[in-house]
Every structure is written in structure tokens, then in C-alpha cells.
Design an enzyme around this catalytic site. Structure first.
Site, PDB file in Angstrom:
ATOM      1  N   CYS A 167       4.946  19.568  -5.216  1.00 58.41           N
ATOM      2  CA  CYS A 167       5.593  18.795  -6.278  1.00 58.41           C
ATOM      3  C   CYS A 167       6.708  19.636  -6.896  1.00 58.41           C
ATOM      4  CB  CYS A 167       4.553  18.421  -7.332  1.00 58.41           C
ATOM      5  SG  CYS A 167       5.283  17.719  -8.828  1.00 58.41           S
ATOM      6  N   CYS A 185       5.585  20.473 -10.910  1.00 55.51           N
ATOM      7  CA  CYS A 185       4.476  21.353 -11.300  1.00 55.51           C
ATOM      8  C   CYS A 185       4.041  22.308 -10.203  1.00 55.51           C
ATOM      9  CB  CYS A 185       3.291  20.515 -11.768  1.00 55.51           C
ATOM     10  SG  CYS A 185       2.472  19.635 -10.426  1.00 55.51           S
ATOM     11  N   HIS A 214       0.826  -1.213   0.000  1.00 56.32           N
ATOM     12  CA  HIS A 214       0.000   0.000   0.000  1.00 56.32           C
ATOM     13  C   HIS A 214       0.860   1.264   0.000  1.00 56.32           C
ATOM     14  CE1 HIS A 214      -3.752  -2.265   1.747  1.00 56.32           C
ATOM     15  NE2 HIS A 214      -3.482  -2.579   0.501  1.00 56.32           N
ATOM     16  N   CYS A 269       3.260  13.754  -6.347  1.00 56.42           N
ATOM     17  CA  CYS A 269       2.389  14.844  -6.773  1.00 56.42           C
ATOM     18  C   CYS A 269       0.929  14.391  -6.706  1.00 56.42           C
ATOM     19  CB  CYS A 269       2.767  15.203  -8.211  1.00 56.42           C
ATOM     20  SG  CYS A 269       1.681  16.388  -8.994  1.00 56.42           S
ATOM     21  N   CYS A 300       1.978  14.026 -11.900  1.00 53.15           N
ATOM     22  CA  CYS A 300       2.323  14.643 -13.185  1.00 53.15           C
ATOM     23  C   CYS A 300       3.460  13.911 -13.900  1.00 53.15           C
ATOM     24  CB  CYS A 300       2.618  16.123 -13.006  1.00 53.15           C
ATOM     25  SG  CYS A 300       4.094  16.498 -12.044  1.00 53.15           S
TER      26      CYS A 300
HETATM   27 ZN   LIG Z   1       3.374  17.558 -10.183  1.00 51.51          ZN
END
Ligand SMILES: [Zn+2]
Length: 278
Positions: free
Chosen positions: A172, A175, A132, A140, A144
Site C-alpha cells: 500500500c 501505510c 465482484h 490495501c 486504510c
Molecule cells: Zn494502507
């Protein structure tokens, strides 16, 4: 069968094996003092702030709130991350590590626990499959670039009264969106499984090498039976340790111990010492 005989039998199964398959669920962490979130009543005892708003475990343990309320989502996961960091793994982990060291192919761990406590107890990163994922890793929310990175540099500060993160959530690096734990949540289509997939490949390669492994299953629940199913599907001698449901189809190759993981491991360790295993 008296329990004493069962410990002797479990010790015999281990001493005749060439490797240990350790299959561990939430019950393994309970002896360290970690909650297992069994039912909403049990869950809310640990998170009274969520009881007030009626948010249950399955609700908070889903990716949704990382999108619409990241400080709340991180209030829950940040608190857990801090708890797992602050809690030392109990002695049973160390005993398993010592037992495994005596077997030709050592051990491989299959666990649904996301706390990283097997690694903390000395198990190598390459001998653990976290089915898990791991709370000690981040990803992210939008997955992404499928990246996974360590959570080590993030120290959550959580207001327990409100279950809200009071510092800035991690972001992240690609991004800039919010980062979330690399843990498989409920209704989770965005989990980046790359790390867990690689661990699974290592597990499968190890299973090819061992010829007479024994499975020791610890605190694996029946509500989400992933770990129990894995343990049974090995079709190997099985030692099942569970405080609530240790039921097993009767067989001379299986041992059922209805007790806590730490208690059972202490007794098995003692029986191994008496059998001159060490
Ligand atoms: Zn990202």
C-alpha cells in the site's frame, strides 16, 4: 423448439432491442480456457499444491491469508492474475461487441468475473460493472484510505509447485502494508467497493436511458446466483446461455440455450447475419 429456431428467436429479440444487457458469470471465461473453480475437486486440479495442505477454494479466496501468509495468498491470486493476463478472451466477446455496436444504446455489461476480459475485448471501461471487483486493481489489506490502484506495475512470480509468490508482494503506497487484489472475497469485510459502486451508478443511469433492452445471460452459475438474479430482475426479454442449467420459465419473450457461450454466440451471430442485422 429446435435449437435452430431458438437462435432465430434470440436474433429477433436482439434486433428488436435498443440496447443489450450482458450478464456474464464464470462460464463465459471457460471457453477462453479459464477455470471456473467448480467444487474443490475441480479447484484442486488447477492448484495441486493447495490440495496437499487441504486448502479449498473458499479458504484461499478469503482475505485472511493476506494477513498471515501473504506469499501463499499471492501465490494463488498472482497465478490467476498471470493466467488472466496471458489468456486472450474468446471470439464470443468480440461477437457481443459487434452486435452491441449495431444497437442505438450499445450495451452494458454486468459481470461477476474479475478478469477484465470485457474491457480487453473492446468494451469501454464506462460500460462494465464488475460486481465482484477486478483482479487488475489493488487495494490495501487494511483499506486504510479506501484507495484503489492499477495492478499493472506488479508482475507476480509464482512457484507453482508450492503455490507461493517468490517476489515481493505489492504494498500500500499510504501505510506500507501488503496490498491485495480489489476483488470481493469470501468473508470479506475489507473490500473497497468504491470502483464497483461507481460502475453500478453508471449501469443504473444507462438502464434509465434504454426503453426496450434485451438481456443476454452467459455462463451464470446457480451456486452464487448474483448474476442470474440480476438478469431475472430486469423483467426484460432474456436469452439464457448455460451449459449446465439453462432452465427458464417458459415464455415467448425468453430463449434458453443449453450450450457454451462461444457456441451460442457464434450461432446467434450467424442468425443475425441471415436476418440482415449487420
Ligand atoms: Zn494502507
Amino acid at each position: 423448439m429446435t435449437s435452430n429456431y431458438r437462435f432465430i428467436k434470440a436474433a429477433q429479440l436482439i434486433s428488436h432491442a435498443d440496447g443489450l444487457i450482458i450478464a456474464a458469470g464464470a462460464g463465459m471465461g471457460v471457453d477462453s480456457g479459464l477455470p471456473d473453480f467448480r467444487g474443490n475437486a475441480g479447484f484442486w486440479r488447477h492448484y495441486p499444491a493447495l490440495k496437499k495442505t487441504g486448502i479449498g477454494f473458499q479458504d484461499i479466496a478469503s482475505p485472511e491469508h493476506f494477513w498471515d501468509a501473504p506469499h501463499l495468498a499471492w501465490g494463488f491470486y498472482g497465478h490467476r492474475l498471470n493466467l488472466y493476463r496471458q489468456t486472450p478472451p474468446h471470439r464470443g466477446f468480440q461477437l457481443l461487441h459487434e452486435i452491441a455496436a449495431k444497437l442505438p444504446h450499445n450495451a452494458f455489461v454486468y459481470t461477476s468475473n474479475v478478469d477484465g476480459h470485457f474491457q480487453r475485448a473492446g468494451f469501454d471501461e464506462n460500460q462494465v460493472h464488475e460486481c465482484h471487483g477486478s483482479i487488475n486493481h489493488l487495494q490495501c489489506i487494511d483499506a486504510c484510505e479506501q484507495q484503489i490502484w492499477s495492478a499493472q506495475l506488479f508482475t507476480p512470480i509464482v512457484d507453482e509447485e508450492s503455490c507461493l509468490l517468490t517476489n515481493r508482494p505489492p504494498a500500500c503506497p499510504v501505510c506500507g502494508r501488503v496490498a491485495r487484489p480489489n476483488v470481493l472475497m469470501f468473508n470479506d469485510v475489507g473490500w473497497v467497493s468504491g470502483r464497483s459502486d461507481r460502475q453500478r451508478e453508471q449501469l443504473d443511469a444507462w438502464l434509465q436511458k434504454v426503453s426496450r433492452p434485451v438481456v443476454i445471460e452467459l455462463g451464470a452459475g446457480t451456486a452464487i446466483p448474483t448474476v442470474r438474479i440480476f438478469a431475472e430482475r430486469q423483467h426484460r426479454p432474456l436469452i439464457r446461455i448455460n451449459t449446465r442449467d439453462a432452465h427458464l420459465t417458459p415464455s415467448t419473450h425468453h430463449v434458453s440455450l443449453q450450450m457454451s457461450a462461444r457456441e451460442a454466440l457464434n450461432a446467434i451471430h450467424l442468425a443475425l447475419v441471415e436476418q440482415d442485422f449487420f
